[in-house]
Design a protein around this motif. Structure first.
Motif, PDB file in Angstrom:
ATOM      1  N   PHE A  29       0.819  -1.222   0.000  1.00 16.79           N
ATOM      2  CA  PHE A  29       0.000   0.000   0.000  1.00 16.79           C
ATOM      3  C   PHE A  29       0.845   1.260   0.000  1.00 16.79           C
ATOM      4  CE2 PHE A  29      -3.920   2.106   0.447  1.00 16.79           C
ATOM      5  CZ  PHE A  29      -3.827   3.083   1.432  1.00 16.79           C
ATOM      6  N   SER A  30       1.925   1.259   0.781  1.00 20.87           N
ATOM      7  CA  SER A  30       2.730   2.472   0.919  1.00 20.87           C
ATOM      8  C   SER A  30       3.510   2.808  -0.348  1.00 20.87           C
ATOM      9  CB  SER A  30       3.693   2.324   2.094  1.00 20.87           C
ATOM     10  OG  SER A  30       4.534   1.203   1.905  1.00 20.87           O
ATOM     11  N   ASN A  31       3.513   1.915  -1.334  1.00 23.40           N
ATOM     12  CA  ASN A  31       4.193   2.185  -2.600  1.00 23.40           C
ATOM     13  C   ASN A  31       3.329   2.957  -3.593  1.00 23.40           C
ATOM     14  OD1 ASN A  31       6.443   0.870  -1.685  1.00 23.40           O
ATOM     15  ND2 ASN A  31       6.201  -0.943  -2.990  1.00 23.40           N
ATOM     16  N   TYR A  32       2.074   3.186  -3.237  1.00 19.86           N
ATOM     17  CA  TYR A  32       1.135   3.777  -4.184  1.00 19.86           C
ATOM     18  C   TYR A  32       0.544   5.079  -3.658  1.00 19.86           C
ATOM     19  CZ  TYR A  32       1.203  -0.698  -6.578  1.00 19.86           C
ATOM     20  OH  TYR A  32       1.609  -1.815  -7.248  1.00 19.86           O
ATOM     21  N   ALA A  33       0.465   6.059  -4.533  1.00 14.56           N
ATOM     22  CA  ALA A  33      -0.419   7.185  -4.271  1.00 14.56           C
ATOM     23  C   ALA A  33      -1.846   6.670  -4.419  1.00 14.56           C
ATOM     24  CB  ALA A  33      -0.152   8.319  -5.246  1.00 14.56           C
ATOM     25  N   MET A  34      -2.755   7.331  -3.748  1.00 13.87           N
ATOM     26  CA  MET A  34      -4.151   6.917  -3.782  1.00 13.87           C
ATOM     27  C   MET A  34      -5.025   8.109  -4.152  1.00 13.87           C
ATOM     28  SD  MET A  34      -4.129   3.707  -2.929  1.00 13.87           S
ATOM     29  CE  MET A  34      -5.874   3.419  -2.600  1.00 13.87           C
ATOM     30  N   ALA A  35      -6.165   7.805  -4.707  1.00 16.99           N
ATOM     31  CA  ALA A  35      -7.054   8.881  -5.141  1.00 16.99           C
ATOM     32  C   ALA A  35      -8.510   8.471  -4.991  1.00 16.99           C
ATOM     33  CB  ALA A  35      -6.765   9.258  -6.591  1.00 16.99           C
ATOM     34  N   TRP A  36      -9.348   9.473  -4.902  1.00 17.00           N
ATOM     35  CA  TRP A  36     -10.803   9.308  -4.949  1.00 17.00           C
ATOM     36  C   TRP A  36     -11.305   9.983  -6.223  1.00 17.00           C
ATOM     37  CZ3 TRP A  36     -13.415   6.270  -1.642  1.00 17.00           C
ATOM     38  CH2 TRP A  36     -12.851   5.978  -0.396  1.00 17.00           C
ATOM     39  N   PHE A  37     -12.191   9.275  -6.901  1.00 12.46           N
ATOM     40  CA  PHE A  37     -12.913   9.818  -8.036  1.00 12.46           C
ATOM     41  C   PHE A  37     -14.397   9.583  -7.784  1.00 12.46           C
ATOM     42  CE2 PHE A  37      -9.616  10.705 -11.212  1.00 12.46           C
ATOM     43  CZ  PHE A  37      -8.530  10.078 -10.646  1.00 12.46           C
ATOM     44  N   ARG A  45     -16.572  10.317 -15.123  1.00 16.01           N
ATOM     45  CA  ARG A  45     -15.869  10.175 -13.851  1.00 16.01           C
ATOM     46  C   ARG A  45     -14.974  11.394 -13.638  1.00 16.01           C
ATOM     47  NH1 ARG A  45     -13.304   4.384 -12.454  1.00 16.01           N
ATOM     48  NH2 ARG A  45     -15.430   3.914 -13.145  1.00 16.01           N
ATOM     49  N   GLU A  46     -15.007  11.944 -12.427  1.00 15.02           N
ATOM     50  CA  GLU A  46     -14.209  13.137 -12.154  1.00 15.02           C
ATOM     51  C   GLU A  46     -13.339  12.957 -10.921  1.00 15.02           C
ATOM     52  OE1 GLU A  46     -16.585  16.584 -11.294  1.00 15.02           O
ATOM     53  OE2 GLU A  46     -17.567  15.669  -9.565  1.00 15.02           O
ATOM     54  N   PHE A  47     -12.242  13.648 -10.939  1.00 14.63           N
ATOM     55  CA  PHE A  47     -11.288  13.634  -9.832  1.00 14.63           C
ATOM     56  C   PHE A  47     -11.887  14.325  -8.608  1.00 14.63           C
ATOM     57  CE2 PHE A  47      -7.340  13.829  -7.614  1.00 14.63           C
ATOM     58  CZ  PHE A  47      -7.236  15.105  -7.080  1.00 14.63           C
ATOM     59  N   VAL A  48     -11.649  13.745  -7.441  1.00 16.18           N
ATOM     60  CA  VAL A  48     -12.087  14.344  -6.176  1.00 16.18           C
ATOM     61  C   VAL A  48     -10.881  14.736  -5.328  1.00 16.18           C
ATOM     62  CG1 VAL A  48     -13.336  13.967  -4.018  1.00 16.18           C
ATOM     63  CG2 VAL A  48     -14.252  13.049  -6.170  1.00 16.18           C
ATOM     64  N   ALA A  49     -10.006  13.766  -5.043  1.00 16.18           N
ATOM     65  CA  ALA A  49      -8.866  14.018  -4.157  1.00 16.18           C
ATOM     66  C   ALA A  49      -7.791  12.982  -4.406  1.00 16.18           C
ATOM     67  CB  ALA A  49      -9.300  13.978  -2.693  1.00 16.18           C
ATOM     68  N   ALA A  50      -6.569  13.346  -4.117  1.00 20.33           N
ATOM     69  CA  ALA A  50      -5.448  12.418  -4.204  1.00 20.33           C
ATOM     70  C   ALA A  50      -4.504  12.664  -3.046  1.00 20.33           C
ATOM     71  CB  ALA A  50      -4.713  12.569  -5.537  1.00 20.33           C
ATOM     72  N   ILE A  51      -3.803  11.611  -2.662  1.00 18.63           N
ATOM     73  CA  ILE A  51      -2.877  11.711  -1.548  1.00 18.63           C
ATOM     74  C   ILE A  51      -1.628  10.931  -1.895  1.00 18.63           C
ATOM     75  CG2 ILE A  51      -3.982   9.738  -0.376  1.00 18.63           C
ATOM     76  CD1 ILE A  51      -3.385  11.226   2.278  1.00 18.63           C
ATOM     77  N   SER A  52      -0.484  11.520  -1.595  1.00 14.18           N
ATOM     78  CA  SER A  52       0.781  10.875  -1.933  1.00 14.18           C
ATOM     79  C   SER A  52       1.034   9.662  -1.048  1.00 14.18           C
ATOM     80  CB  SER A  52       1.931  11.881  -1.821  1.00 14.18           C
ATOM     81  OG  SER A  52       2.036  12.342  -0.480  1.00 14.18           O
ATOM     82  N   ARG A  53       2.099   8.939  -1.350  1.00 16.20           N
ATOM     83  CA  ARG A  53       2.344   7.656  -0.685  1.00 16.20           C
ATOM     84  C   ARG A  53       2.463   7.787   0.830  1.00 16.20           C
ATOM     85  NH1 ARG A  53       7.460   5.370  -3.632  1.00 16.20           N
ATOM     86  NH2 ARG A  53       8.032   7.557  -3.464  1.00 16.20           N
ATOM     87  N   ARG A  54       3.082   8.859   1.277  1.00 10.91           N
ATOM     88  CA  ARG A  54       3.285   9.022   2.726  1.00 10.91           C
ATOM     89  C   ARG A  54       2.636  10.283   3.249  1.00 10.91           C
ATOM     90  NH1 ARG A  54       7.236   6.153   0.543  1.00 10.91           N
ATOM     91  NH2 ARG A  54       7.986   4.297   1.645  1.00 10.91           N
ATOM     92  N   MET A  55       1.526  10.676   2.624  1.00 11.89           N
ATOM     93  CA  MET A  55       0.692  11.800   3.073  1.00 11.89           C
ATOM     94  C   MET A  55       1.416  13.134   3.027  1.00 11.89           C
ATOM     95  SD  MET A  55      -1.699  10.471   6.218  1.00 11.89           S
ATOM     96  CE  MET A  55      -2.306  12.127   6.462  1.00 11.89           C
ATOM     97  N   ARG A  72      -4.683   8.762   4.974  1.00 11.49           N
ATOM     98  CA  ARG A  72      -4.399   7.341   4.823  1.00 11.49           C
ATOM     99  C   ARG A  72      -3.655   6.822   6.032  1.00 11.49           C
ATOM    100  NH1 ARG A  72      -0.954   6.771  -0.437  1.00 11.49           N
ATOM    101  NH2 ARG A  72      -0.688   4.607   0.268  1.00 11.49           N
ATOM    102  N   ASP A  73      -3.776   5.521   6.240  1.00 12.66           N
ATOM    103  CA  ASP A  73      -3.044   4.831   7.300  1.00 12.66           C
ATOM    104  C   ASP A  73      -2.307   3.679   6.628  1.00 12.66           C
ATOM    105  OD1 ASP A  73      -2.168   3.174   9.378  1.00 12.66           O
ATOM    106  OD2 ASP A  73      -3.905   3.625  10.624  1.00 12.66           O
ATOM    107  N   ASN A  74      -1.025   3.863   6.360  1.00 17.48           N
ATOM    108  CA  ASN A  74      -0.269   2.842   5.630  1.00 17.48           C
ATOM    109  C   ASN A  74      -0.141   1.545   6.427  1.00 17.48           C
ATOM    110  OD1 ASN A  74      -0.007   4.480   3.415  1.00 17.48           O
ATOM    111  ND2 ASN A  74       2.092   5.126   3.888  1.00 17.48           N
ATOM    112  N   GLY A  75      -0.137   1.646   7.744  1.00 13.68           N
ATOM    113  CA  GLY A  75      -0.047   0.454   8.578  1.00 13.68           C
ATOM    114  C   GLY A  75      -1.273  -0.436   8.465  1.00 13.68           C
ATOM    115  N   LYS A  76      -2.420   0.172   8.137  1.00 13.91           N
ATOM    116  CA  LYS A  76      -3.673  -0.573   8.007  1.00 13.91           C
ATOM    117  C   LYS A  76      -4.117  -0.728   6.557  1.00 13.91           C
ATOM    118  CE  LYS A  76      -5.463   0.897  12.515  1.00 13.91           C
ATOM    119  NZ  LYS A  76      -6.566   1.603  13.231  1.00 13.91           N
ATOM    120  N   SER A  77      -3.340  -0.193   5.619  1.00 13.86           N
ATOM    121  CA  SER A  77      -3.700  -0.237   4.200  1.00 13.86           C
ATOM    122  C   SER A  77      -5.088   0.364   3.966  1.00 13.86           C
ATOM    123  CB  SER A  77      -3.651  -1.680   3.657  1.00 13.86           C
ATOM    124  OG  SER A  77      -2.345  -2.205   3.730  1.00 13.86           O
TER     125      SER A  77
END
Length: 121
Positions: A29-37, A45-55, A72-77
């Motif tokens: 999980f911590s290797n990936y940026a994450m996003a909400w659409f 589909r439209e972009f809402v928010a994105a967060i880098s790998r370590r916030m 995000r909580d990388n420890g809990k994925s």
């Protein structure tokens, strides 16, 4: 295999708050940026928010800036989307995605199935 599972959606009234969850498995999980659409009926589909790998960095669509917060909580994925002051126009199917830090949906190749958010006026 890689799985992203969204939850937390529901039917709320305008002005209410809601917290969405995205649980990841099958990937580091911590290797990936994450996003909400999100995607509303009849719309793209439209972009809402994105967060880098370590916030370290977050980005938001203008329409949700100041009302939504991604974390995000990388420890809990887990990734979260705290939504407040919800408006009827926020009604949509909300998806989480994993990939490089981007606002473009085409840059993400791992997607969840979505969770429905409906805001009544």
């Amino acid at each position: 295999q890689v799985q992203l599972v969204e939850s937390g959606g529901g039917l709320v009234q305008a002005g209410d708050s809601l917290r969405l969850y995205c649980e990841a498995s099958g990937l580091t999980f911590s290797n990936y940026a994450m996003a909400w659409f999100r995607q509303a009926p009849g719309k793209e589909r439209e972009f809402v928010a994105a967060i880098s790998r370590r916030m370290g960095r977050t980005g938001y669509a203008d329409s949700v800036k100041g009302r939504f917060t991604a974390s995000r909580d990388n420890g809990k994925s887990l990734m979260y989307l705290q939504m407040s002051s919800l408006k009827p126009e926020d009604t949509a199917l909300y998806y989480c995605a994993a990939g490089p830090l981007s606002r473009r949906s085409s840059d993400y190749n791992r997607w969840g199935q979505g969770t429905q958010v409906t805001v009544s006026s």
